[in-house]
Design a protein around this motif. Structure first.
Motif, PDB file in Angstrom:
ATOM      1  N   ALA A 125      32.927  28.602  44.902  1.00 54.28           N
ATOM      2  CA  ALA A 125      33.784  28.923  46.053  1.00 54.28           C
ATOM      3  C   ALA A 125      35.262  28.846  45.698  1.00 54.28           C
ATOM      4  CB  ALA A 125      33.457  28.008  47.237  1.00 54.28           C
ATOM      5  N   THR A 126      35.591  29.252  44.470  1.00 57.28           N
ATOM      6  CA  THR A 126      36.972  29.187  44.000  1.00 57.28           C
ATOM      7  C   THR A 126      37.508  30.605  43.848  1.00 57.28           C
ATOM      8  OG1 THR A 126      36.541  27.090  42.861  1.00 57.28           O
ATOM      9  CG2 THR A 126      38.488  28.319  42.166  1.00 57.28           C
ATOM     10  N   GLY A 127      38.111  31.111  44.916  1.00 61.54           N
ATOM     11  CA  GLY A 127      38.660  32.465  44.902  1.00 61.54           C
ATOM     12  C   GLY A 127      38.560  33.105  46.265  1.00 61.54           C
ATOM     13  N   LEU A 128      39.338  34.163  46.454  1.00 58.96           N
ATOM     14  CA  LEU A 128      39.329  34.906  47.709  1.00 58.96           C
ATOM     15  C   LEU A 128      39.004  36.382  47.503  1.00 58.96           C
ATOM     16  CD1 LEU A 128      42.515  33.462  49.497  1.00 58.96           C
ATOM     17  CD2 LEU A 128      40.146  33.208  50.245  1.00 58.96           C
ATOM     18  N   ASN A 129      38.477  36.729  46.302  1.00 50.48           N
ATOM     19  CA  ASN A 129      38.361  38.155  46.004  1.00 50.48           C
ATOM     20  C   ASN A 129      36.953  38.656  45.735  1.00 50.48           C
ATOM     21  OD1 ASN A 129      38.019  38.227  42.817  1.00 50.48           O
ATOM     22  ND2 ASN A 129      39.568  36.671  43.263  1.00 50.48           N
ATOM     23  N   GLY A 130      36.032  37.811  45.289  1.00 50.94           N
ATOM     24  CA  GLY A 130      34.646  38.228  45.093  1.00 50.94           C
ATOM     25  C   GLY A 130      34.300  38.754  43.715  1.00 50.94           C
ATOM     26  N   THR A 131      35.204  38.617  42.740  1.00 50.69           N
ATOM     27  CA  THR A 131      34.914  39.120  41.387  1.00 50.69           C
ATOM     28  C   THR A 131      34.544  38.017  40.406  1.00 50.69           C
ATOM     29  OG1 THR A 131      37.188  38.955  40.545  1.00 50.69           O
ATOM     30  CG2 THR A 131      36.601  40.963  41.762  1.00 50.69           C
ATOM     31  N   ARG A 132      34.594  36.763  40.813  1.00 52.92           N
ATOM     32  CA  ARG A 132      34.423  35.637  39.887  1.00 52.92           C
ATOM     33  C   ARG A 132      32.988  35.128  39.889  1.00 52.92           C
ATOM     34  NH1 ARG A 132      39.950  32.400  41.805  1.00 52.92           N
ATOM     35  NH2 ARG A 132      41.439  34.003  41.076  1.00 52.92           N
ATOM     36  N   SER A 133      32.076  36.004  39.520  1.00 52.63           N
ATOM     37  CA  SER A 133      30.667  35.632  39.530  1.00 52.63           C
ATOM     38  C   SER A 133      29.936  36.310  38.388  1.00 52.63           C
ATOM     39  CB  SER A 133      30.019  36.044  40.858  1.00 52.63           C
ATOM     40  OG  SER A 133      28.607  35.899  40.794  1.00 52.63           O
ATOM     41  N   PRO A 134      29.050  35.590  37.693  1.00 51.60           N
ATOM     42  CA  PRO A 134      28.248  36.239  36.659  1.00 51.60           C
ATOM     43  C   PRO A 134      27.197  37.182  37.231  1.00 51.60           C
ATOM     44  CG  PRO A 134      27.504  33.977  36.982  1.00 51.60           C
ATOM     45  CD  PRO A 134      28.757  34.140  37.801  1.00 51.60           C
ATOM     46  N   TYR A 135      27.023  37.162  38.548  1.00 50.91           N
ATOM     47  CA  TYR A 135      26.050  38.037  39.198  1.00 50.91           C
ATOM     48  C   TYR A 135      26.677  39.355  39.646  1.00 50.91           C
ATOM     49  CZ  TYR A 135      23.281  33.754  39.269  1.00 50.91           C
ATOM     50  OH  TYR A 135      22.596  32.615  38.899  1.00 50.91           O
ATOM     51  N   GLY A 136      27.911  39.601  39.254  1.00 54.42           N
ATOM     52  CA  GLY A 136      28.586  40.843  39.619  1.00 54.42           C
ATOM     53  C   GLY A 136      29.532  40.659  40.780  1.00 54.42           C
ATOM     54  N   ALA A 137      30.216  41.727  41.141  1.00 46.05           N
ATOM     55  CA  ALA A 137      31.208  41.710  42.212  1.00 46.05           C
ATOM     56  C   ALA A 137      30.759  42.584  43.361  1.00 46.05           C
ATOM     57  CB  ALA A 137      32.561  42.188  41.686  1.00 46.05           C
ATOM     58  N   THR A 328      38.384  32.266  34.862  1.00 41.93           N
ATOM     59  CA  THR A 328      39.459  32.013  35.824  1.00 41.93           C
ATOM     60  C   THR A 328      39.176  30.754  36.629  1.00 41.93           C
ATOM     61  OG1 THR A 328      39.882  34.390  36.003  1.00 41.93           O
ATOM     62  CG2 THR A 328      40.771  32.988  37.732  1.00 41.93           C
ATOM     63  N   VAL A 329      37.940  30.560  37.028  1.00 42.25           N
ATOM     64  CA  VAL A 329      37.577  29.355  37.771  1.00 42.25           C
ATOM     65  C   VAL A 329      37.791  28.122  36.900  1.00 42.25           C
ATOM     66  CG1 VAL A 329      35.672  28.130  38.887  1.00 42.25           C
ATOM     67  CG2 VAL A 329      35.945  30.594  39.237  1.00 42.25           C
ATOM     68  N   ARG A 330      37.394  28.220  35.658  1.00 42.44           N
ATOM     69  CA  ARG A 330      37.586  27.094  34.747  1.00 42.44           C
ATOM     70  C   ARG A 330      39.067  26.758  34.592  1.00 42.44           C
ATOM     71  NH1 ARG A 330      35.584  26.777  28.367  1.00 42.44           N
ATOM     72  NH2 ARG A 330      36.686  24.823  27.871  1.00 42.44           N
ATOM     73  N   LEU A 383      40.765  42.166  38.379  1.00 38.77           N
ATOM     74  CA  LEU A 383      40.357  41.602  37.090  1.00 38.77           C
ATOM     75  C   LEU A 383      41.502  41.597  36.086  1.00 38.77           C
ATOM     76  CD1 LEU A 383      36.808  43.216  36.736  1.00 38.77           C
ATOM     77  CD2 LEU A 383      37.349  40.833  37.299  1.00 38.77           C
ATOM     78  N   ALA A 384      42.443  42.523  36.257  1.00 39.93           N
ATOM     79  CA  ALA A 384      43.567  42.587  35.332  1.00 39.93           C
ATOM     80  C   ALA A 384      44.602  41.504  35.606  1.00 39.93           C
ATOM     81  CB  ALA A 384      44.233  43.961  35.414  1.00 39.93           C
ATOM     82  N   ASP A 385      44.644  40.975  36.826  1.00 39.22           N
ATOM     83  CA  ASP A 385      45.645  39.954  37.188  1.00 39.22           C
ATOM     84  C   ASP A 385      45.017  39.016  38.213  1.00 39.22           C
ATOM     85  OD1 ASP A 385      48.006  38.582  37.418  1.00 39.22           O
ATOM     86  OD2 ASP A 385      49.074  40.168  38.512  1.00 39.22           O
ATOM     87  N   PRO A 386      44.001  38.246  37.810  1.00 42.37           N
ATOM     88  CA  PRO A 386      43.119  37.595  38.779  1.00 42.37           C
ATOM     89  C   PRO A 386      43.741  36.461  39.585  1.00 42.37           C
ATOM     90  CG  PRO A 386      42.553  36.916  36.545  1.00 42.37           C
ATOM     91  CD  PRO A 386      43.540  38.031  36.423  1.00 42.37           C
TER      92      PRO A 386
END
Length: 600
Positions: A125-137, A328-330, A383-386
């Protein structure tokens, strides 16, 4: 026929008409298989398990709609426990199998709701955009190039695409609101502590909130009320003491000057301005306010010691599994190492000072209305400027839980780029129910539909009723309008403007002869297909209403008038005999336009 968007009112009507929960489950299964977004779910409830749950519901509660959420399908963000399904928080190495439901899930199941699966999210739950997942965006349902918003990304898309009636998200920095704006949904963010967090993987435990994505405000509030209630296993759970708001003439704080930041997105700025005009038409008083202390508090959530609370939630896991984190989460969570206990206290002191400054602004306001997000971005741009672009999404959201506010995000229409935007209404702690009627009115006035169905009308059955303030509603069409000669007969006894709106299309307007000041005659003609006439709806005390009606001269009287939203209100009507041979001014659209034409 099962509608594209599975709002509660439509499903309950279908169930009352003979549809079975198993019928709906089969439709949901078919829609899941046909979905063109493979990143929505992390784990789906297996088809046969979903069928079994529907059959068990009917066996235990055979009467349709005998439970508040009888047969209503919902999805759950995958940082909230559902017994029988793994919880991953979008990190496969972190996954575990809970043996019991989170408190909120248990309460919803007990009300008859059916879980269809666990949804994707920005990792931990770290982000507001929905791209930070290994399961896709997951993508916006309106343009697959664009982000869906996060962290509750998959939860929003399930509702907006018609896979579920509602879904659960979580909101620390705006994750229950931003995805709502990007997918034309309502996002209900309760006051922190109103809904328990037992069984939720924490992000920042002290400010986390479980949220609801729904098609309408009425749906979202009904669902939230089922989840409400003290749970002593949650150290931050609180017993609600409801806060009231004025029933009409709300003072609404809006952005002004340098605090209006849209990062170059003119479409969203235009939609925000349009929302302000809608609020005015609903009777609100618009008050520019200083957003600076709210913005400075918002910056503390990611650029202050609160980021250390994210590390506290996963400190043992990241110590051994750092390589399993989204980069990015890390980076964000490991940044917590820069803060110590002194920083944490100093951050609290700074927040306290900012809270005092914010309270000074509240002296002139009842609620705030802000853009839910000032802009949106494509997946590639994010993804270019997360980190920087993600921070743009949180400019008008991050402060809410730090200050303990209630919030409801509502759709605000579509821009010239075809993408939706929205506004969020904020109220003091535990004003959750009091916010709902105006939030619902704003959604209806936006006429933007529900989820992917932009054209559908909001069901009348889901309309949020105004609290009973003991006042009587009256519609005026002519000399009693704001700025007109007889308006003092409303304002003198304390009348309050509720909204400016239009009648239904079957009304005609005439100039009554020999009246001083000039007065119109409003006549209903069934079958006439006009564009409606501009009117105002006011509220007065019963005593003032009685005196008002008593003094109305013939041929005028008070009767029920249909408005363009399908509702009825008591208002001025004229006896038909009085307009024979009178000048008709229907085509001008209202009495104010007629008066202006005379002056011209």
């Amino acid at each position: 026929m099962i509608p594209a968007i599975l709002d509660l009112a439509s499903l309950k009507a279908l169930y009352a008409g003979g549809l079975s929960p198993l019928d709906l489950v089969e439709e949901v299964i078919a829609r899941r298989k046909a979905s063109d977004d493979p990143a929505i779910f992390i784990t789906q409830t297996p088809d046969d398990d979903l069928r079994a749950a529907a059959n068990a519901l009917v066996a235990n509660a055979p009467q349709p709609n005998s439970l508040p959420l009888w047969g209503i399908p919902f999805a759950v963000k995958d940082n909230i426990d559902v017994a029988g399904l793994p919880t991953t928080a979008a990190c496969p190495a972190f996954a575990y199998s809970p043996d019991r439901d989170a408190t909120v899930v248990a309460r919803l199941k007990a009300a008859g709701a059916l879980v269809i699966g666990k949804t994707n999210l920005d990792q931990f739950a770290t982000g507001l955009n929905g791209t930070r997942s290994p399961y896709g965006a997951p993508r916006s349902v309106f343009n697959k190039d664009y982000v869906s918003g996060g962290s509750s990304s998959g939860s929003a898309v399930t509702v907006a695409s018609g896979l579920a009636s509602f879904s659960l998200g979580t909101d620390t920095a705006g994750s229950g609101r931003v995805p709502a704006a990007f997918n034309n949904l309502v996002g209900i963010k309760p006051t922190p502590g109103l809904v328990p967090n037992v069984g939720v993987v924490p992000a920042c435990r002290s400010v986390d909130v479980v949220t609801v994505f729904a098609a309408t405000v009425g749906d979202g509030v009904a669902i939230r009320k089922i989840m409400d209630g003290l749970d002593t296993a949650d150290p931050y759970s609180r017993k609600a003491v409801p806060a009231a708001l004025p029933a009409s003439s709300l003072r609404i704080g809006v952005l002004d000057g340098a605090e209006r930041e849209f990062f170059g997105n003119a479409a969203v700025e235009a939609l925000y301005d349009a929302a302000i005009e809608r609020a005015k038409s609903l009777g609100a008083t618009i008050v520019p306010f200083d957003y600076a202390p709210f913005r400075q508090a918002a910056e503390l959530l990611y650029n202050g010691p609160w980021v250390a609370e994210r590390l506290a939630a996963v400190k043992d896991f990241i110590a051994t599994n750092a390589d399993d984190f989204d980069p990015t989460v890390r980076k964000i969570i490991e940044g917590a190492g820069a803060y110590d206990a002194v920083d944490a206290f100093e951050g609290q002191y700074k927040l306290g000072h900012l809270r005092q400054k914010a309270l000074a602004e509240w002296e002139k306001l009842d609620i705030l209305m802000l853009p839910t997000s000032p802009t949106t971005y494509t997946v590639d741009a994010m993804l270019a400027d997360p980190i920087v672009k993600n921070s743009h999404f949180g400019r008008y959201t991050n402060f809410a839980n730090l200050f303990g506010y209630a919030a409801i995000a509502v759709p605000g229409g579509f821009g010239t780029d075809g993408l939706p935007s929205g506004v969020t209404l904020f109220g003091p702690s535990f004003s959750d129910d009091a916010l709902a009627p105006f939030a619902d009115a704003m959604h209806r006035a936006a006429a933007s539909g529900m989820g992917k169905d932009k054209a559908v009308s909001l069901p009348e059955a889901s309309k949020v009723a105004e609290p009973d303030d003991g006042l009587v509603t009256i519609m005026v069409v002519g000399a009693h309008l704001t700025g007109m000669p007889l308006n003092h007969e409303l304002t003198g006894p304390g009348g309050k403007l509720v909204k400016t709106c239009r009648t239904a299309g079957e009304y005609r307007l005439y100039v009554l002869p020999n009246t001083t000041p000039p007065k119109p005659g409003l006549i209903r003609e069934p079958g006439f297909e006009g564009k409606g006439l501009e009117v105002e709806v006011w509220k007065v005390t019963p005593q003032a209403f009685g005196r008002f009606v008593q003094n109305i001269p013939a041929p005028l009287g008070i009767g029920k008038v249909m408005l363009d939203d399908g509702s009825q209100v008591s208002g001025f009507l004229c006896e038909p005999y009085a307009v024979k041979g009178a000048q008709e001014v229907t085509e001008l659209g209202g009495w104010r336009a007629y008066i202006a034409s005379r002056k011209g």
